[in-house]
Design an enzyme around this catalytic site. Structure first.
Site, PDB file in Angstrom:
ATOM      1  N   HIS A  16      -3.331   6.491   4.528  1.00 27.21           N
ATOM      2  CA  HIS A  16      -4.322   6.703   5.597  1.00 27.21           C
ATOM      3  C   HIS A  16      -3.763   7.717   6.602  1.00 27.21           C
ATOM      4  O   HIS A  16      -2.927   7.385   7.434  1.00 27.21           O
ATOM      5  CB  HIS A  16      -4.626   5.381   6.326  1.00 27.21           C
ATOM      6  CG  HIS A  16      -5.675   5.510   7.390  1.00 27.21           C
ATOM      7  ND1 HIS A  16      -6.758   4.683   7.473  1.00 27.21           N
ATOM      8  CD2 HIS A  16      -5.823   6.378   8.405  1.00 27.21           C
ATOM      9  CE1 HIS A  16      -7.517   5.026   8.501  1.00 27.21           C
ATOM     10  NE2 HIS A  16      -6.959   6.069   9.093  1.00 27.21           N
ATOM     11  N   HIS A  18      -4.777  11.284   9.167  1.00 33.04           N
ATOM     12  CA  HIS A  18      -5.663  12.302   9.746  1.00 33.04           C
ATOM     13  C   HIS A  18      -4.857  13.593   9.865  1.00 33.04           C
ATOM     14  O   HIS A  18      -3.922  13.661  10.654  1.00 33.04           O
ATOM     15  CB  HIS A  18      -6.148  11.877  11.136  1.00 33.04           C
ATOM     16  CG  HIS A  18      -6.903  10.581  11.115  1.00 33.04           C
ATOM     17  ND1 HIS A  18      -8.267  10.521  10.950  1.00 33.04           N
ATOM     18  CD2 HIS A  18      -6.479   9.304  11.206  1.00 33.04           C
ATOM     19  CE1 HIS A  18      -8.647   9.251  10.954  1.00 33.04           C
ATOM     20  NE2 HIS A  18      -7.580   8.495  11.100  1.00 33.04           N
ATOM     21  N   LYS A 102     -14.994   6.729   2.626  1.00 37.43           N
ATOM     22  CA  LYS A 102     -14.611   6.064   3.866  1.00 37.43           C
ATOM     23  C   LYS A 102     -15.834   5.594   4.631  1.00 37.43           C
ATOM     24  O   LYS A 102     -16.766   6.357   4.859  1.00 37.43           O
ATOM     25  CB  LYS A 102     -13.822   7.055   4.718  1.00 37.43           C
ATOM     26  CG  LYS A 102     -13.514   6.572   6.109  1.00 37.43           C
ATOM     27  CD  LYS A 102     -12.361   5.574   6.113  1.00 37.43           C
ATOM     28  CE  LYS A 102     -12.225   4.911   7.463  1.00 37.43           C
ATOM     29  NZ  LYS A 102     -10.889   4.968   8.013  1.00 37.43           N
ATOM     30  N   HIS A 139     -13.102   1.196   7.989  1.00 39.37           N
ATOM     31  CA  HIS A 139     -12.680   0.996   9.379  1.00 39.37           C
ATOM     32  C   HIS A 139     -13.341  -0.299   9.821  1.00 39.37           C
ATOM     33  O   HIS A 139     -14.539  -0.334  10.071  1.00 39.37           O
ATOM     34  CB  HIS A 139     -13.103   2.177  10.263  1.00 39.37           C
ATOM     35  CG  HIS A 139     -12.616   2.033  11.669  1.00 39.37           C
ATOM     36  ND1 HIS A 139     -11.606   2.789  12.191  1.00 39.37           N
ATOM     37  CD2 HIS A 139     -12.978   1.174  12.661  1.00 39.37           C
ATOM     38  CE1 HIS A 139     -11.362   2.418  13.440  1.00 39.37           C
ATOM     39  NE2 HIS A 139     -12.192   1.443  13.753  1.00 39.37           N
ATOM     40  N   HIS A 177      -5.782  -0.123   8.382  1.00 41.98           N
ATOM     41  CA  HIS A 177      -5.073  -0.394   9.640  1.00 41.98           C
ATOM     42  C   HIS A 177      -5.425  -1.760  10.214  1.00 41.98           C
ATOM     43  O   HIS A 177      -5.986  -1.863  11.300  1.00 41.98           O
ATOM     44  CB  HIS A 177      -5.293   0.721  10.673  1.00 41.98           C
ATOM     45  CG  HIS A 177      -6.686   1.295  10.757  1.00 41.98           C
ATOM     46  ND1 HIS A 177      -7.806   0.524  10.915  1.00 41.98           N
ATOM     47  CD2 HIS A 177      -7.126   2.570  10.718  1.00 41.98           C
ATOM     48  CE1 HIS A 177      -8.863   1.303  10.962  1.00 41.98           C
ATOM     49  NE2 HIS A 177      -8.484   2.552  10.837  1.00 41.98           N
ATOM     50  N   ASP A 250      -2.010   5.875   9.581  1.00 40.16           N
ATOM     51  CA  ASP A 250      -3.083   6.238  10.524  1.00 40.16           C
ATOM     52  C   ASP A 250      -2.571   7.246  11.548  1.00 40.16           C
ATOM     53  O   ASP A 250      -2.990   7.220  12.708  1.00 40.16           O
ATOM     54  CB  ASP A 250      -3.676   5.002  11.211  1.00 40.16           C
ATOM     55  CG  ASP A 250      -4.982   5.327  11.942  1.00 40.16           C
ATOM     56  OD1 ASP A 250      -5.580   6.384  11.653  1.00 40.16           O
ATOM     57  OD2 ASP A 250      -5.385   4.527  12.809  1.00 40.16           O
TER      58      ASP A 250
HETATM   59  C1  NCD Z   1      -8.466   8.014  14.571  1.00 42.94           C
HETATM   60  C2  NCD Z   1      -8.683   9.501  14.870  1.00 42.94           C
HETATM   61  O1  NCD Z   1      -8.204   9.959  15.927  1.00 42.94           O
HETATM   62  O2  NCD Z   1      -9.288  10.203  14.067  1.00 42.94           O
HETATM   63  N1  NCD Z   1      -8.101   7.362  15.782  1.00 42.94           N
HETATM   64  C3  NCD Z   1      -7.437   6.195  15.893  1.00 42.94           C
HETATM   65  O3  NCD Z   1      -7.329   5.676  17.013  1.00 42.94           O
HETATM   66  N2  NCD Z   1      -6.889   5.608  14.855  1.00 42.94           N
HETATM   67  C4  NCD Z   1      -9.670   7.429  13.947  1.00 42.94           C
HETATM   68  C5  NCD Z   1      -9.415   6.080  13.336  1.00 42.94           C
HETATM   69  O4  NCD Z   1      -8.724   5.951  12.329  1.00 42.94           O
HETATM   70  O5  NCD Z   1      -9.920   5.094  13.887  1.00 42.94           O
HETATM   71 ZN    ZN Z   2      -7.497   6.461  11.003  1.00 44.94          ZN
END
Ligand code: NCD
Ligand code: ZN
Length: 347
Positions: A16, A18, A102, A139, A177, A250
């Site tokens: 996971h 970003h 997702k 999520h 998460h 995450d």
């Molecule tokens: C994530 C993001 O910034 O894209 N933020 C977070 O607080 N984890 C989005 C997510 O996974 O909820």
């Molecule tokens: Zn995330």
């Protein structure tokens, strides 16, 4: 038992991540690729990644952003929207582009405005995924403003996830998460169907850290950290012998100025320190022997992929990581996560 000076495990994967796009991607990709062999790439770009062609193009941009000497495989995901096209889901899976899709409940978190407003509206897409053997990544928070932010995960399990499991009996799901003991128990109650990822930050602090001595935006992430009893449940799950729990950082970069302001973004950027923090947690629990299963074996087994062949070594030595990284094209920085407690592992 004395701690070993080093620990060698198969190269881990991150289920996971970003990575963003443009200047943030250019600044962040190397940090994930240094630690992990593969990563599940979150599709919450602006606009979101909903088409096979968009995901292929994004995959190429990610590959181009990773230094040539690092071997790294981005695993792409489709962002589900209301009315998600079953044909697009099936085609992307067949063509080897989508690994999973997702589900963001609309407005649950960063860049989720295009998310799903009701499960009925994605039922056809989920049926196609069941047939194609494509996991659903969730999520797991309700978005009802009347539900307290600290209860949104537990309520989601009963109100949304339990009916979803009944309705789509063939669907494999990752509860991403997880932050609560209810989340742990729910995953454990559905072996063979459910996996759960756990972040390094939710293992290392509880909700008090967000407010220690003042409001601390770099500890703010969604789902939000919960009480200590929940952190302890996550530590037990991660270090248990259950193959249902696996690594998902995450890591969610936001520039420092967009975190340190009146309405700071949710997300913790932990990519440069992820394995060091996980190793610290497993060492503290006396379970370093289980780190490889959590980081390098359970995830691939869930996704039906072989584990990485390459080995990596962590050393028992004080954490060596910057407190921020630069985003040169924006003349900004991204603050790197650091727990308040010591991290005595180096990668
Ligand atoms: C994530 C993001 O910034 O894209 N933020 C977070 O607080 N984890 C989005 C997510 O996974 O909820
Ligand atoms: Zn995330």
């Amino acid at each position: 038992m004395p701690l070993p000076a080093t620990i060698t495990i198969r190269r881990p994967d991150d289920w996971h991540v970003h990575l963003r796009d443009g200047p943030l991607l250019a600044a962040c990709a190397v940090h994930t690729a240094r630690q992990f062999g593969r990563a599940i790439i979150m599709p919450n770009l602006v606009p979101p990644v909903t088409k096979v062609a968009e995901a292929s193009a994004y995959r190429e941009r990610i590959r181009a952003a990773v230094p040539k000497d690092l071997r790294f495989e981005p695993l792409m995901t489709c962002y589900l929207t209301d009315g998600a096209d079953p044909a697009e889901l099936t085609r992307g899976k067949t063509e080897g582009v989508w690994v999973a899709a997702k589900l963001y409940p609309a407005h649950a978190t960063t860049n989720s405005a295009h998310g799903v407003t009701s499960m009925d509206r994605v039922a056809k897409g989920l049926e196609a995924m069941e047939k194609a053997g494509m996991p659903l990544l969730v999520h797991g928070e309700v978005t009802d403003p009347d539900v307290d932010i600290f209860d949104r995960e537990a309520v989601f399990l009963e109100k949304v996830l339990a009916p979803l499991l009944k309705r789509h009996q063939g669907l494999k799901i990752v509860l991403e998460h997880i932050t609560t003991r209810e989340g742990v128990a729910f995953v454990e109650a559905h072996p063979g169907r459910l996996g759960g990822t756990i972040t390094p930050h939710h293992l290392s602090y509880n909700r008090n850290a967000i407010f220690k001595g003042g409001i601390r935006p770099h500890f703010y992430c969604l789902p939000i950290a919960k009480r200590e009893e929940h952190r302890l449940a996550l530590r037990r799950a991660a270090t248990s012998d259950s193959a249902q729990f696996f690594l998902g950082t995450d890591t969610a970069p936001h520039t420092t100025d967009t975190k340190e302001c009146a309405c700071g973004c949710a997300g913790v950027f932990n990519a440069p320190v992820a394995m060091q923090v996980y190793a610290q947690v497993f060492a503290e629990e006396g379970k370093l022997d289980r780190l490889e299963a959590f980081a390098s074996l359970n995830g691939p087994a869930f996704y039906g992929l072989p584990p990485n062949e390459e080995r990596v070594t962590l050393r028992a030595a004080a954490l060596d990581a910057p407190d921020h990284i630069e985003v040169p094209a924006l003349a900004k920085t991204i603050t790197v996560f650091r727990p308040d407690t010591p991290v005595d592992w180096s990668f």
